[in-house]
Design an enzyme around this catalytic site. Sequence first.
Site, PDB file in Angstrom:
ATOM      1  N   SER A  14       0.804  -1.238   0.000  1.00 33.25           N
ATOM      2  CA  SER A  14       0.000   0.000   0.000  1.00 33.25           C
ATOM      3  C   SER A  14       0.831   1.280   0.000  1.00 33.25           C
ATOM      4  O   SER A  14       0.411   2.294   0.554  1.00 33.25           O
ATOM      5  CB  SER A  14      -0.954   0.052   1.213  1.00 33.25           C
ATOM      6  OG  SER A  14      -1.737  -1.088   1.260  1.00 33.25           O
ATOM      7  N   ILE A 149       7.113 -14.638  -1.058  1.00 34.48           N
ATOM      8  CA  ILE A 149       7.393 -15.854  -1.831  1.00 34.48           C
ATOM      9  C   ILE A 149       6.773 -15.728  -3.224  1.00 34.48           C
ATOM     10  O   ILE A 149       7.398 -16.032  -4.234  1.00 34.48           O
ATOM     11  CB  ILE A 149       6.820 -17.087  -1.102  1.00 34.48           C
ATOM     12  CG1 ILE A 149       7.605 -17.324   0.189  1.00 34.48           C
ATOM     13  CG2 ILE A 149       6.876 -18.320  -1.999  1.00 34.48           C
ATOM     14  CD1 ILE A 149       7.064 -18.454   1.046  1.00 34.48           C
ATOM     15  N   GLU A 150       5.540 -15.235  -3.285  1.00 42.25           N
ATOM     16  CA  GLU A 150       4.808 -15.204  -4.559  1.00 42.25           C
ATOM     17  C   GLU A 150       5.481 -14.372  -5.636  1.00 42.25           C
ATOM     18  O   GLU A 150       5.375 -14.668  -6.812  1.00 42.25           O
ATOM     19  CB  GLU A 150       3.393 -14.632  -4.373  1.00 42.25           C
ATOM     20  CG  GLU A 150       2.449 -15.506  -3.608  1.00 42.25           C
ATOM     21  CD  GLU A 150       2.460 -15.194  -2.122  1.00 42.25           C
ATOM     22  OE1 GLU A 150       1.564 -15.643  -1.442  1.00 42.25           O
ATOM     23  OE2 GLU A 150       3.398 -14.508  -1.652  1.00 42.25           O
ATOM     24  N   THR A 192      14.505   0.950   4.606  1.00 40.89           N
ATOM     25  CA  THR A 192      14.846   1.109   3.191  1.00 40.89           C
ATOM     26  C   THR A 192      16.151   0.386   2.879  1.00 40.89           C
ATOM     27  O   THR A 192      16.263  -0.334   1.879  1.00 40.89           O
ATOM     28  CB  THR A 192      14.953   2.610   2.850  1.00 40.89           C
ATOM     29  OG1 THR A 192      13.669   3.194   3.024  1.00 40.89           O
ATOM     30  CG2 THR A 192      15.424   2.827   1.422  1.00 40.89           C
ATOM     31  N   ALA A 242       0.311  13.206  -0.130  1.00 42.64           N
ATOM     32  CA  ALA A 242      -0.281  14.329  -0.868  1.00 42.64           C
ATOM     33  C   ALA A 242      -1.734  14.516  -0.467  1.00 42.64           C
ATOM     34  O   ALA A 242      -2.391  13.595   0.017  1.00 42.64           O
ATOM     35  CB  ALA A 242      -0.182  14.083  -2.362  1.00 42.64           C
ATOM     36  N   CYS A 382     -25.520  -0.049 -13.306  1.00 41.00           N
ATOM     37  CA  CYS A 382     -25.578  -1.504 -13.452  1.00 41.00           C
ATOM     38  C   CYS A 382     -26.634  -2.078 -12.504  1.00 41.00           C
ATOM     39  O   CYS A 382     -27.812  -1.872 -12.749  1.00 41.00           O
ATOM     40  CB  CYS A 382     -24.206  -2.123 -13.276  1.00 41.00           C
ATOM     41  SG  CYS A 382     -24.058  -3.638 -14.224  1.00 41.00           S
ATOM     42  N   LEU A 383     -26.248  -2.727 -11.391  1.00 38.36           N
ATOM     43  CA  LEU A 383     -27.286  -3.220 -10.480  1.00 38.36           C
ATOM     44  C   LEU A 383     -28.169  -2.056 -10.017  1.00 38.36           C
ATOM     45  O   LEU A 383     -29.374  -2.231  -9.813  1.00 38.36           O
ATOM     46  CB  LEU A 383     -26.642  -3.915  -9.273  1.00 38.36           C
ATOM     47  CG  LEU A 383     -27.629  -4.476  -8.249  1.00 38.36           C
ATOM     48  CD1 LEU A 383     -28.536  -5.527  -8.880  1.00 38.36           C
ATOM     49  CD2 LEU A 383     -26.901  -5.072  -7.054  1.00 38.36           C
ATOM     50  N   GLY A 384     -27.581  -0.870  -9.879  1.00 37.02           N
ATOM     51  CA  GLY A 384     -28.352   0.308  -9.462  1.00 37.02           C
ATOM     52  C   GLY A 384     -29.447   0.639 -10.461  1.00 37.02           C
ATOM     53  O   GLY A 384     -30.568   1.029 -10.097  1.00 37.02           O
ATOM     54  N   MET A 385     -29.151   0.479 -11.746  1.00 41.87           N
ATOM     55  CA  MET A 385     -30.160   0.701 -12.791  1.00 41.87           C
ATOM     56  C   MET A 385     -31.217  -0.400 -12.722  1.00 41.87           C
ATOM     57  O   MET A 385     -32.424  -0.146 -12.823  1.00 41.87           O
ATOM     58  CB  MET A 385     -29.458   0.717 -14.161  1.00 41.87           C
ATOM     59  CG  MET A 385     -30.366   0.730 -15.364  1.00 41.87           C
ATOM     60  SD  MET A 385     -30.752  -0.954 -15.935  1.00 41.87           S
ATOM     61  CE  MET A 385     -31.307  -0.616 -17.592  1.00 41.87           C
ATOM     62  N   HIS A 508     -21.054   0.693 -17.200  1.00 44.61           N
ATOM     63  CA  HIS A 508     -20.284   1.334 -16.126  1.00 44.61           C
ATOM     64  C   HIS A 508     -19.615   2.615 -16.615  1.00 44.61           C
ATOM     65  O   HIS A 508     -18.447   2.581 -17.025  1.00 44.61           O
ATOM     66  CB  HIS A 508     -19.213   0.374 -15.606  1.00 44.61           C
ATOM     67  CG  HIS A 508     -19.774  -0.775 -14.844  1.00 44.61           C
ATOM     68  ND1 HIS A 508     -19.949  -0.749 -13.481  1.00 44.61           N
ATOM     69  CD2 HIS A 508     -20.223  -1.981 -15.260  1.00 44.61           C
ATOM     70  CE1 HIS A 508     -20.472  -1.896 -13.084  1.00 44.61           C
ATOM     71  NE2 HIS A 508     -20.652  -2.661 -14.143  1.00 44.61           N
ATOM     72  N   GLU A 510     -18.410   5.002 -14.957  1.00 44.34           N
ATOM     73  CA  GLU A 510     -17.278   5.409 -14.113  1.00 44.34           C
ATOM     74  C   GLU A 510     -15.940   4.932 -14.676  1.00 44.34           C
ATOM     75  O   GLU A 510     -14.909   5.545 -14.417  1.00 44.34           O
ATOM     76  CB  GLU A 510     -17.482   4.904 -12.675  1.00 44.34           C
ATOM     77  CG  GLU A 510     -17.301   3.410 -12.436  1.00 44.34           C
ATOM     78  CD  GLU A 510     -18.534   2.562 -12.758  1.00 44.34           C
ATOM     79  OE1 GLU A 510     -19.425   3.041 -13.497  1.00 44.34           O
ATOM     80  OE2 GLU A 510     -18.600   1.403 -12.292  1.00 44.34           O
TER      81      GLU A 510
HETATM   82  N1  GLN Z   1     -25.598  -8.422 -10.641  1.00 44.59           N
HETATM   83  C1  GLN Z   1     -26.027  -7.716 -11.788  1.00 44.59           C
HETATM   84  C2  GLN Z   1     -25.805  -8.519 -13.060  1.00 44.59           C
HETATM   85  O1  GLN Z   1     -25.040  -9.449 -13.074  1.00 44.59           O
HETATM   86  C3  GLN Z   1     -25.356  -6.365 -11.892  1.00 44.59           C
HETATM   87  C4  GLN Z   1     -23.890  -6.435 -12.072  1.00 44.59           C
HETATM   88  C5  GLN Z   1     -23.190  -5.151 -11.780  1.00 44.59           C
HETATM   89  O2  GLN Z   1     -23.734  -4.274 -11.113  1.00 44.59           O
HETATM   90  N2  GLN Z   1     -21.961  -5.013 -12.252  1.00 44.59           N
HETATM   91  O3  GLN Z   1     -26.392  -8.223 -14.068  1.00 44.59           O
END
Ligand code: GLN
Length: 536
Positions: A14, A149-150, A192, A242, A382-385, A508, A510
């Site tokens: 991080s 290790i990875e 360091t 910052a 997406c799911l919000g829609m 999406h 965003e």
């Molecule tokens: N779960 C929903 C779907 O698969 C929405 C996915 C999401 O929000 N990225 O369609």
Amino acid sequence: MTKYIFVTGGVTSSLGKGIISASLAKLLQARGYRVTIQKFDPYINIDPGTLNPYEHGECYVTEDGAETDLDLGHYERFLNVPTSQANNITTGRIYQNVINREREGAFLGKTVQVVPHITDEIKRNFRILGESGDYDIVITEIGGTVGDIESLPFVEAVRQFKWEAGPNNALVIHLTLIPFLAAAGELKTKPTQHSVKMLLEYGIQPDILVCRTEHHINADIRKKIALFCNVNINAVIESMDAQTIYDVPLLMLKEKLDQTVLSKLKLAHKNEPDLESWKDFLGRLKNPTADVRIGLVGKYVELPDAYKSIIEAFVHAGAKNECKVRVEYIPSASLTVENAIEKLRGLHGVLVAPGFGERGFEGKIEAIRYVRENNIPFFGICLGMQCAVVEFGRHVLGYADASSTEMNPETPNPVIDMMEEQKTIVHKGGTMRLGASPCDIKKGTKAAAAYGKTRISERHRHRYEFNNKYLKEYEAAGLVPSGINPENGLVEIVELKNHPYFVGAQFHPELKSTVANPHPLFINFVAASLAYARKN
Ligand code: GLN
């Protein structure tokens, strides 16, 4: 010939390798170089698509539909250049490629080993973008911390690559921490030194050290680090905490990170970096003239990294509107019919986030009912829609049992349903509707006002869709399908006619918001929230 820069991290995770890589890339790009960044992650998952957001934060989706690490989002937001599948490789993918070739018999009876077969495959992948001819400089970020290790095979591959590339063609930047011991009142360089010793054990002499610190490191400390870590004093770069990640390119410019890199790679310093529009953005970001409070309703709000791109899209859209967007996190599972009003009171806009699964679904529906009925700006992604469609189905069309078949496979009114081609898929990884697809925008809508054009392209990541059987009914009742996929008729955007801003996007947005190009749907959502704030 393409030059290669590797960025490793030591002392702790991080430290912000992604932001340092993106900032350096920004400076080199601003000097006229063609730059890309790729991330190599040490975990075994083929890609982060199957990871819970609590594990690694948001899964970032590229134009070509790759499910990738969220650092690729930073690369795109800083550089305004799309990334692709080739920009994110995991240990899992490396091993999968090697094992597939082993099954094909490509190794001709040889024992297949980490060295040379895995390291060769890593090196081949280091080179893919460089060999495209599209880039002068490729920056490769190695995930994890040196000593894990990875990450060993990646570190060994970097050592070999640097040696084979020869001097001035590849360099290693090591990011470390200079902790401040409050009791002693001192900055400490020992971690360091130890971290660089470990890199040396693996055969890598870092060329540049970027030192994360909470206090300025003075000339004495720089000298000490240079002496004990075998680097030039001008290769000891201070990286102060910052105020915003968007300050980091300018901080790195002040430390001359870009000049040191160019000198070591024997590249011309070309012109001074052109950062006019970047500074203009920072100016607007830091001098807001107003405030808006926007609620982010989601299932993973305890970990804001799960919504990284949404939060950054608000930063871009806020700067564009010259206002500070205060994002308030609201766990969807905590919302009920009874408390929705109280939890959402005072907000100037509500965004309902993407997500999967049933938890918090009903809470999202309640939030949407409240903002729809109270004319509060709403943006569903997406799911919000999908939740907005279900809410409208239940409370406006009167289908009390309307749902998405993701949440209730038995619902008599599946207003959101799985696409036919998804129904036979059993594997989870990489099988959603992924990546860019076109969308036609209906004239005279809010979507048209935002985009200012009729054909757009946006990125997807979902299995379920608006069920077109109900389209006519929805339209007649006032939910406008303002974006339609021209290839298959799927509904991509819905919006309400008689509402200040009620927009749901199946894709999406965003993921495409950058400093240079803030996303139009976010810009207008913030503008509507601002207008609401001024009135109320
Ligand atoms: N779960 C929903 C779907 O698969 C929405 C996915 C999401 O929000 N990225 O369609």
